[in-house]
Motif scaffolding. Structure first.
Motif, PDB file in Angstrom:
ATOM      1  N   ASP A 108       7.910   9.044 -25.776  1.00 51.60           N
ATOM      2  CA  ASP A 108       8.860   9.737 -25.261  1.00 51.60           C
ATOM      3  C   ASP A 108       6.783   9.817 -23.722  1.00 51.60           C
ATOM      4  OD1 ASP A 108      10.463  10.910 -25.779  1.00 51.60           O
ATOM      5  OD2 ASP A 108       9.855  12.973 -26.267  1.00 51.60           O
ATOM      6  N   ASN A 109       5.917   9.769 -24.123  1.00 54.03           N
ATOM      7  CA  ASN A 109       5.309   9.176 -23.463  1.00 54.03           C
ATOM      8  C   ASN A 109       5.379   8.153 -22.271  1.00 54.03           C
ATOM      9  OD1 ASN A 109       4.112  11.586 -23.660  1.00 54.03           O
ATOM     10  ND2 ASN A 109       2.152  10.394 -24.999  1.00 54.03           N
ATOM     11  N   ARG A 110       6.047   6.996 -23.369  1.00 57.09           N
ATOM     12  CA  ARG A 110       5.490   5.423 -22.337  1.00 57.09           C
ATOM     13  C   ARG A 110       7.250   5.897 -21.504  1.00 57.09           C
ATOM     14  NH1 ARG A 110       5.143   3.373 -27.795  1.00 57.09           N
ATOM     15  NH2 ARG A 110       7.541   2.604 -27.964  1.00 57.09           N
ATOM     16  N   GLN A 111       8.151   6.657 -21.666  1.00 61.09           N
ATOM     17  CA  GLN A 111       9.616   7.096 -20.998  1.00 61.09           C
ATOM     18  C   GLN A 111       8.885   7.674 -19.741  1.00 61.09           C
ATOM     19  OE1 GLN A 111      12.398   5.856 -21.418  1.00 61.09           O
ATOM     20  NE2 GLN A 111      12.779   6.544 -19.440  1.00 61.09           N
ATOM     21  N   ALA A 112       7.997   8.526 -19.982  1.00 59.76           N
ATOM     22  CA  ALA A 112       7.119   9.132 -19.008  1.00 59.76           C
ATOM     23  C   ALA A 112       7.149   8.455 -18.158  1.00 59.76           C
ATOM     24  CB  ALA A 112       6.442  10.842 -19.300  1.00 59.76           C
ATOM     25  N   LEU A 113       6.326   7.602 -17.954  1.00 61.80           N
ATOM     26  CA  LEU A 113       5.430   6.586 -17.347  1.00 61.80           C
ATOM     27  C   LEU A 113       6.019   5.931 -16.535  1.00 61.80           C
ATOM     28  CD1 LEU A 113       2.929   5.374 -20.163  1.00 61.80           C
ATOM     29  CD2 LEU A 113       2.742   6.415 -18.271  1.00 61.80           C
ATOM     30  N   ALA A 114       7.464   5.370 -17.375  1.00 61.98           N
ATOM     31  CA  ALA A 114       8.389   4.658 -16.678  1.00 61.98           C
ATOM     32  C   ALA A 114       8.979   5.235 -15.973  1.00 61.98           C
ATOM     33  CB  ALA A 114       9.770   3.968 -17.339  1.00 61.98           C
ATOM     34  N   ASN A 115       9.602   6.878 -16.727  1.00 59.71           N
ATOM     35  CA  ASN A 115      10.049   7.894 -15.265  1.00 59.71           C
ATOM     36  C   ASN A 115       9.265   8.106 -13.857  1.00 59.71           C
ATOM     37  OD1 ASN A 115      12.095   7.391 -17.358  1.00 59.71           O
ATOM     38  ND2 ASN A 115      11.621   9.935 -18.044  1.00 59.71           N
ATOM     39  N   TRP A 116       8.071   8.191 -14.083  1.00 61.16           N
ATOM     40  CA  TRP A 116       7.763   8.656 -13.056  1.00 61.16           C
ATOM     41  C   TRP A 116       7.087   7.266 -11.726  1.00 61.16           C
ATOM     42  CZ3 TRP A 116       2.787  11.642 -15.619  1.00 61.16           C
ATOM     43  CH2 TRP A 116       3.405  13.280 -16.301  1.00 61.16           C
ATOM     44  N   ILE A 117       6.879   6.516 -12.484  1.00 60.84           N
ATOM     45  CA  ILE A 117       6.648   4.864 -11.464  1.00 60.84           C
ATOM     46  C   ILE A 117       7.935   5.127 -10.860  1.00 60.84           C
ATOM     47  CG2 ILE A 117       6.943   2.615 -11.376  1.00 60.84           C
ATOM     48  CD1 ILE A 117       4.694   2.778 -14.324  1.00 60.84           C
ATOM     49  N   ALA A 118       9.071   4.717 -11.501  1.00 61.06           N
ATOM     50  CA  ALA A 118      10.485   5.115 -11.306  1.00 61.06           C
ATOM     51  C   ALA A 118      10.969   5.937  -9.833  1.00 61.06           C
ATOM     52  CB  ALA A 118      11.851   5.312 -11.693  1.00 61.06           C
ATOM     53  N   GLU A 119      10.196   7.085  -9.977  1.00 57.27           N
ATOM     54  CA  GLU A 119      10.424   8.303  -9.074  1.00 57.27           C
ATOM     55  C   GLU A 119       9.621   7.852  -7.925  1.00 57.27           C
ATOM     56  OE1 GLU A 119       9.778  12.545  -8.914  1.00 57.27           O
ATOM     57  OE2 GLU A 119      10.090  11.920 -10.886  1.00 57.27           O
ATOM     58  N   GLY A 120       8.406   7.400  -7.687  1.00 57.88           N
ATOM     59  CA  GLY A 120       7.921   6.608  -6.219  1.00 57.88           C
ATOM     60  C   GLY A 120       8.224   5.584  -5.950  1.00 57.88           C
ATOM     61  N   ILE A 121       8.892   4.388  -6.966  1.00 55.80           N
ATOM     62  CA  ILE A 121       9.673   3.550  -6.258  1.00 55.80           C
ATOM     63  C   ILE A 121      10.793   4.059  -5.509  1.00 55.80           C
ATOM     64  CG2 ILE A 121      11.062   1.645  -6.787  1.00 55.80           C
ATOM     65  CD1 ILE A 121       9.496   0.771  -9.359  1.00 55.80           C
ATOM     66  N   LYS A 151       0.805  -1.079   0.093  1.00 50.63           N
ATOM     67  CA  LYS A 151       0.095   0.099   0.241  1.00 50.63           C
ATOM     68  C   LYS A 151       0.531   1.203  -0.342  1.00 50.63           C
ATOM     69  CE  LYS A 151      -4.092   2.746   2.681  1.00 50.63           C
ATOM     70  NZ  LYS A 151      -4.151   2.114   4.238  1.00 50.63           N
ATOM     71  N   ASN A 152       1.656   1.419   0.496  1.00 48.53           N
ATOM     72  CA  ASN A 152       2.676   2.629   0.636  1.00 48.53           C
ATOM     73  C   ASN A 152       3.444   2.253  -0.525  1.00 48.53           C
ATOM     74  OD1 ASN A 152       2.056   2.667   3.686  1.00 48.53           O
ATOM     75  ND2 ASN A 152       3.845   1.996   4.320  1.00 48.53           N
ATOM     76  N   LEU A 153       3.533   1.397  -1.398  1.00 50.57           N
ATOM     77  CA  LEU A 153       4.395   1.796  -2.517  1.00 50.57           C
ATOM     78  C   LEU A 153       3.608   2.362  -3.409  1.00 50.57           C
ATOM     79  CD1 LEU A 153       7.355   1.026  -4.988  1.00 50.57           C
ATOM     80  CD2 LEU A 153       6.164  -1.432  -4.607  1.00 50.57           C
ATOM     81  N   ALA A 154       2.598   2.021  -3.292  1.00 45.50           N
ATOM     82  CA  ALA A 154       0.929   2.064  -4.801  1.00 45.50           C
ATOM     83  C   ALA A 154       1.003   3.536  -3.615  1.00 45.50           C
ATOM     84  CB  ALA A 154      -0.054   1.892  -4.115  1.00 45.50           C
ATOM     85  N   ALA A 155       1.198   3.910  -3.153  1.00 46.13           N
ATOM     86  CA  ALA A 155       0.558   5.250  -2.242  1.00 46.13           C
ATOM     87  C   ALA A 155       1.603   6.686  -3.000  1.00 46.13           C
ATOM     88  CB  ALA A 155       1.005   5.596  -0.962  1.00 46.13           C
ATOM     89  N   SER A 156       3.153   5.850  -3.284  1.00 47.57           N
ATOM     90  CA  SER A 156       4.458   6.432  -3.397  1.00 47.57           C
ATOM     91  C   SER A 156       4.438   7.488  -4.843  1.00 47.57           C
ATOM     92  CB  SER A 156       5.826   6.360  -2.690  1.00 47.57           C
ATOM     93  OG  SER A 156       6.812   6.889  -3.800  1.00 47.57           O
ATOM     94  N   ILE A 157       3.902   5.707  -5.422  1.00 50.52           N
ATOM     95  CA  ILE A 157       3.602   5.810  -7.478  1.00 50.52           C
ATOM     96  C   ILE A 157       2.767   7.279  -7.135  1.00 50.52           C
ATOM     97  CG2 ILE A 157       3.602   4.972  -9.248  1.00 50.52           C
ATOM     98  CD1 ILE A 157       5.062   2.246  -7.686  1.00 50.52           C
ATOM     99  N   HIS A 158       1.436   6.676  -6.244  1.00 46.40           N
ATOM    100  CA  HIS A 158       0.247   7.674  -7.102  1.00 46.40           C
ATOM    101  C   HIS A 158       0.441   9.224  -6.922  1.00 46.40           C
ATOM    102  CE1 HIS A 158      -3.756   9.945  -5.681  1.00 46.40           C
ATOM    103  NE2 HIS A 158      -3.986   8.803  -6.958  1.00 46.40           N
ATOM    104  N   GLU A 159       1.022   9.063  -5.563  1.00 50.64           N
ATOM    105  CA  GLU A 159       1.279  10.488  -5.399  1.00 50.64           C
ATOM    106  C   GLU A 159       2.582  11.427  -6.047  1.00 50.64           C
ATOM    107  OE1 GLU A 159       3.161  10.656  -1.366  1.00 50.64           O
ATOM    108  OE2 GLU A 159       1.650   9.798  -0.387  1.00 50.64           O
ATOM    109  N   THR A 160       3.517  10.249  -6.915  1.00 48.88           N
ATOM    110  CA  THR A 160       3.979  11.296  -7.838  1.00 48.88           C
ATOM    111  C   THR A 160       3.431  11.624  -8.955  1.00 48.88           C
ATOM    112  OG1 THR A 160       6.581   9.696  -7.379  1.00 48.88           O
ATOM    113  CG2 THR A 160       6.478  10.569  -9.521  1.00 48.88           C
ATOM    114  N   PHE A 161       2.764  10.488  -9.266  1.00 46.44           N
ATOM    115  CA  PHE A 161       1.653  10.837 -10.364  1.00 46.44           C
ATOM    116  C   PHE A 161       0.434  12.057 -10.382  1.00 46.44           C
ATOM    117  CE2 PHE A 161       3.216   7.326 -12.880  1.00 46.44           C
ATOM    118  CZ  PHE A 161       2.594   6.682 -13.654  1.00 46.44           C
TER     119      PHE A 161
END
Length: 203
Positions: free
Chosen positions: A184-197, A120-130
């Protein structure tokens, strides 16, 4: 999904985003295992990713046609790796693209196991990043992605490491399709998920 004269295959686009995510995490020192692998397909910058069916399960096993057997095999690979690296910080991410009514535009959303605080914490961290990224890059468009517990999903229920199941969008919807066909959108998805992780790991 249909995109003009082209067919968009959900697994090709989710695989490309996952490869990009793996690269970002490895750049920060993570050890990453791809449970589904395609030896012919690396990160691709084409808008239309052709469909093939030569993927294998880690380490190099054929993928069963039966869905339940397929999920069992994936979970077994994950759990074996979890035992192998027991004591390390381990997380499992499942990246998926949904297929719904063409009219249904969906934002990236997240599932975790109801009993997993770490998931849940991991999901919340990625969600906050998005949420932050949407507010920054698309201030006139609200982000409606959600976090829910869904313990009945096979990979969420049976995987040992804390797991987050991420729905990246709807392969049928024209607005969501732009999220996938633009590299570039696929890369942005990956970057944002990584940032949340990484944020979750640092905390």
């Amino acid at each position: 999904g249909k995109y003009g004269p082209y067919t968009l295959s959900e697994d090709e686009y989710s695989y490309d985003v996952t490869l990009r995510l793996a690269r970002r995490l490895m750049e920060h020192g993570a050890t990453v295992y791809m449970i589904v692998k395609d030896k012919d397909d690396g990160i691709r910058d084409d808008p239309i990713l052709p469909l093939d069916k030569d993927e294998v399960h880690y380490p190099n096993e054929p993928i069963p046609a039966n869905q339940l057997q397929r999920l069992k095999k994936r979970v077994a690979a994950v759990n074996n790796l979890y035992v192998k690296h027991k004591g390390s910080h381990q997380r499992m991410l499942v990246l998926h693209i949904d297929s719904r009514s063409r009219s249904e535009n969906i934002d990236v959303f997240f599932y975790h196991h109801a009993n997993s605080t770490s998931g849940k914490n991991l999901a919340a961290s990625i969600h906050e990043t998005f949420t932050y990224k949407y507010n920054k890059h698309q201030p006139n468009r609200s982000y409606s992605g959600s976090i829910k517990s869904r313990s009945g999903l096979y990979v969420v229920k049976h995987s040992y490491p804390p797991t987050v199941f991420i729905e990246l969008g709807n392969i049928q919807n024209q607005k969501d399709q732009r999220r996938f066909v633009i590299p570039d959108n696929r890369q942005a998805l990956a970057n944002w998920i990584a940032e949340g992780i990484l944020k979750d790991y640092s905390e």
